[in-house]
Scaffold this active site. Structure first.
Site, PDB file in Angstrom:
ATOM      1  N   TYR A 179     -27.011 -39.357 -13.540  1.00  0.00           N
ATOM      2  CA  TYR A 179     -27.352 -37.936 -13.447  1.00  0.00           C
ATOM      3  C   TYR A 179     -26.205 -37.130 -12.837  1.00  0.00           C
ATOM      4  O   TYR A 179     -25.876 -36.039 -13.284  1.00  0.00           O
ATOM      5  CB  TYR A 179     -28.631 -37.719 -12.623  1.00  0.00           C
ATOM      6  N   PHE A 217     -15.771 -12.977 -31.456  1.00  0.00           N
ATOM      7  CA  PHE A 217     -16.614 -13.779 -32.338  1.00  0.00           C
ATOM      8  C   PHE A 217     -18.051 -13.250 -32.211  1.00  0.00           C
ATOM      9  O   PHE A 217     -18.381 -12.608 -31.215  1.00  0.00           O
ATOM     10  CB  PHE A 217     -16.523 -15.247 -31.895  1.00  0.00           C
ATOM     11  N   ASP A 218     -18.929 -13.519 -33.209  1.00  0.00           N
ATOM     12  CA  ASP A 218     -20.239 -12.831 -33.173  1.00  0.00           C
ATOM     13  C   ASP A 218     -21.096 -13.176 -31.959  1.00  0.00           C
ATOM     14  O   ASP A 218     -21.668 -12.284 -31.333  1.00  0.00           O
ATOM     15  CB  ASP A 218     -21.014 -12.948 -34.505  1.00  0.00           C
ATOM     16  N   ASP A 262     -10.711 -17.276 -25.459  1.00  0.00           N
ATOM     17  CA  ASP A 262     -11.790 -17.908 -26.207  1.00  0.00           C
ATOM     18  C   ASP A 262     -11.075 -18.934 -27.081  1.00  0.00           C
ATOM     19  O   ASP A 262     -10.540 -18.606 -28.127  1.00  0.00           O
ATOM     20  CB  ASP A 262     -12.547 -16.852 -27.022  1.00  0.00           C
ATOM     21  N   ALA A 317     -11.631 -21.800 -28.920  1.00  0.00           N
ATOM     22  CA  ALA A 317     -12.297 -22.781 -29.802  1.00  0.00           C
ATOM     23  C   ALA A 317     -11.287 -23.548 -30.666  1.00  0.00           C
ATOM     24  O   ALA A 317     -11.475 -24.725 -30.946  1.00  0.00           O
ATOM     25  CB  ALA A 317     -13.324 -22.085 -30.692  1.00  0.00           C
ATOM     26  N   LYS A 352     -15.408 -27.384 -32.210  1.00  0.00           N
ATOM     27  CA  LYS A 352     -14.299 -27.239 -33.144  1.00  0.00           C
ATOM     28  C   LYS A 352     -13.179 -28.195 -32.722  1.00  0.00           C
ATOM     29  O   LYS A 352     -13.198 -29.357 -33.086  1.00  0.00           O
ATOM     30  CB  LYS A 352     -13.815 -25.784 -33.193  1.00  0.00           C
ATOM     31  N   HIS A 379     -27.875 -12.181 -41.401  1.00  0.00           N
ATOM     32  CA  HIS A 379     -27.424 -13.162 -42.391  1.00  0.00           C
ATOM     33  C   HIS A 379     -28.171 -14.487 -42.340  1.00  0.00           C
ATOM     34  O   HIS A 379     -28.284 -15.174 -43.337  1.00  0.00           O
ATOM     35  CB  HIS A 379     -25.911 -13.384 -42.281  1.00  0.00           C
TER      36      HIS A 379
HETATM   37  C1  LIG Z   1     -17.929 -21.210 -32.498  1.00  0.00           C
HETATM   38  C2  LIG Z   1     -17.301 -20.165 -31.672  1.00  0.00           C
HETATM   39  C3  LIG Z   1     -17.940 -19.680 -30.509  1.00  0.00           C
HETATM   40  C4  LIG Z   1     -19.331 -20.111 -30.096  1.00  0.00           C
HETATM   41  O1  LIG Z   1     -19.404 -21.452 -29.863  1.00  0.00           O
HETATM   42  P1  LIG Z   1     -20.714 -22.328 -30.153  1.00  0.00           P
HETATM   43  O2  LIG Z   1     -20.302 -23.705 -29.781  1.00  0.00           O
HETATM   44  O3  LIG Z   1     -21.054 -22.173 -31.609  1.00  0.00           O
HETATM   45  O4  LIG Z   1     -21.806 -21.800 -29.277  1.00  0.00           O
HETATM   46  C5  LIG Z   1     -17.249 -18.745 -29.756  1.00  0.00           C
HETATM   47  N1  LIG Z   1     -16.051 -18.281 -30.118  1.00  0.00           N
HETATM   48  C6  LIG Z   1     -15.432 -18.707 -31.242  1.00  0.00           C
HETATM   49  C7  LIG Z   1     -14.093 -18.161 -31.598  1.00  0.00           C
HETATM   50  C8  LIG Z   1     -16.038 -19.659 -32.050  1.00  0.00           C
HETATM   51  O5  LIG Z   1     -15.423 -20.049 -33.181  1.00  0.00           O
END
Ligand SMILES: *Cc1c(COP(=O)(O)O)cnc(C)c1O
Length: 464
Positions: free
Chosen positions: A74, A126-127, A217, A219, A260, A452
């Site tokens: 844990y 990002f969205d 950010d 990813a 990613k 979407h």
């Molecule tokens: C995928 C992504 C996110 C969100 O991450 P999740 O793991 O899907 O919650 C944030 N910013 C970017 C640029 C992304 O491609």
């Protein structure tokens, strides 16, 4: 290198998963049942799935071997320390927090760092990032560089932020309200385009001058590093890992979706320098995600991630992935379909507006092309046009179209071979021979938010 041979990917396939091939009639029925929305299709109805590169990659034998010795204690699990050491060595941040995916990190960071009424500035949010900034009561403002708006230009770093615009905002009347500058690398919302080291350095120095926190950010930190190495003068002799570490070093911290470039199905990370911010984020994490040595992840996930962070910066892996996407772009362009230039790494963006001039934005040409790809070849992808980004009134009529009608083909990591991509290009070629056969769509029903995912549509004409 003058060796003209094309190098294959630096791995071979050890475990395979069957993919279905439905008949044209079965595909037509499946799409009809799905309300003509590919998000509603079942995975076992899809031959090549290019909907997302998130959590869809293949893991390596070394990752699965590590997962088998995952420590599920844990608190203080061995797997946490392995992951932490790997991430600390890569990013240089003294404080690291694990989260189950990127948006959990966004929520924790933004609700801790941003105050209601503040502004978060980005090259492009990002969205989910946009949504989490607004849920924290702040305003998300995008300042993409002007070159990003020319889909055909070969400008190498269309993911850059508009530096003059950023400086104007920081120095202007809104300046005191800017609570965060967040650079998305690569710029997923805008054509998978990379951000240059020069742009990131300039952002870092502006943020220091105006006393504003600067976060990444990250990813696709490894893919961005590869594109800096290939396109920006002065970095050809650096390893992707060295470039990534230098980029992390410019910022005050990061949020990363490790679905990613973590080469895993699940995972995320917050990296921080500031002790006080770390203490407050950690308290939030423990209350909402889990204890700070697992953050919503299992020990075996942390093991896959630790190993994934090593594999993702290997030059041979990144070179093969970049070359594979570039080849797919070439095949698609030769088949008569234009893509946003230059090709990035994790996705290609088809210019559906140009291919289907007989459809107005109100007939959703991007969505129409996405549906045609499914009907013709069982290929699933995502629309990035007026259906996703336009404004729509209560009668479901398009009021403001999106700037472009695009379709995104996202490329899962280490999953598809060149034959799968040739099949995608052939299918697009068949569509491009008689583009006027592609029918438009109208909306039948849609939820008010995040349209979407759940919208239902019907094809126009022929009784539609
Ligand atoms: C995928 C992504 C996110 C969100 O991450 P999740 O793991 O899907 O919650 C944030 N910013 C970017 C640029 C992304 O491609």
């Amino acid at each position: 290198m003058s060796d003209p041979r094309r190098l294959p990917p630096p791995y071979r396939i050890k475990v395979v998963e069957p993919i279905p091939f439905l008949s044209a009639e079965e595909r037509a029925r499946a799409l009809d049942d799905a309300g003509h929305n590919p998000f509603n299709l079942r995975a076992d109805q899809i031959t090549v799935d290019l909907l997302s590169d998130s959590g869809t990659g293949a893991t390596s034998a070394a990752q699965e071997a590590a997962a088998a010795v995952g420590d599920e204690s844990y608190a203080g699990a061995r797997s946490w320390f392995r992951f932490r050491d790997e991430a600390a060595d890569l990013t240089g941040y003294p404080h690291l927090l694990p989260v189950h995916q990127g948006r959990a990190g966004e929520r924790i960071l933004f609700t801790t760092l941003l105050k209601p009424g503040q502004i978060c500035i980005s090259n492009t949010h990002f969205d989910t990032t946009h949504a989490n900034v607004e849920l924290a009561g702040a305003e998300a403002r995008d300042l993409p560089c002007p070159e990003a708006l020319d889909l055909d230009s070969d400008f190498p770093f269309k993911g850059d932020i508009d530096l003059a615009g950023l400086e104007r905002t920081l120095a202007g009347p809104d300046g005191p309200r800017v609570g965060l500058v967040l650079m998305t690398i690569t710029n997923n919302g805008l054509g998978a385009q990379p951000v240059s080291m020069a742009n990131l350095e300039a952002v870092a120095s502006l943020c220091r001058r105006f006393g504003v926190p600067f976060f990444l950010d990250g990813a696709r930190f490894a893919e961005n590093a590869w594109l800096i190495r290939s396109r920006e003068p002065g970095y050809a002799d650096w390893t992707p890992r060295q470039i990534a570490t230098r980029v992390f070093g410019l910022a005050d911290g990061c949020v990363i979706s490790l679905k990613k470039d973590g080469l895993s199905a699940i995972g995320g990370l917050i990296g921080l320098r500031d002790d006080d911010l770390f203490a407050r984020c950690e308290a939030n994490l423990i209350a909402t995600e889990g204890f700070s040595t697992y953050g919503g992840l299992a020990g075996h996930d942390l093991e896959r991630l630790a190993q994934g962070l090593r594999e993702v910066v290997e030059p041979a892996y990144l070179a093969a992935r970049a070359a594979s996407t570039a080849r797919l772009a070439r095949m698609i362009n030769e088949a008569g379909v234009d893509t946003v230039q230059p090709a990035g790494i994790h996705a290609l963006y088809l210019n559906a507006g140009r291919l289907l001039p007989h459809l107005s934005p109100a007939e959703f040409p991007g969505h129409s092309l996405g549906c045609a790809l499914y009907l013709e070849g069982g290929i699933r992808c995502a629309e990035l046009g007026s259906l996703y980004l336009g404004t729509i009134d209560e009668q479901y009529r398009l009021v403001t179209p999106a700037p472009f009608e695009l379709v995104r083909l996202a490329i899962p990591r280490r999953v598809y071979t060149e034959e799968h991509f040739a099949y995608v290009a052939d299918t697009l070629g068949a569509i491009a021979k008689e583009p006027e056969r592609v029918r438009g769509y109208r909306i039948v029903s849609t939820p008010p938010l995040l349209r979407h995912f759940k919208v239902r549509l019907a094809p126009l004409g022929a009784g539609g």
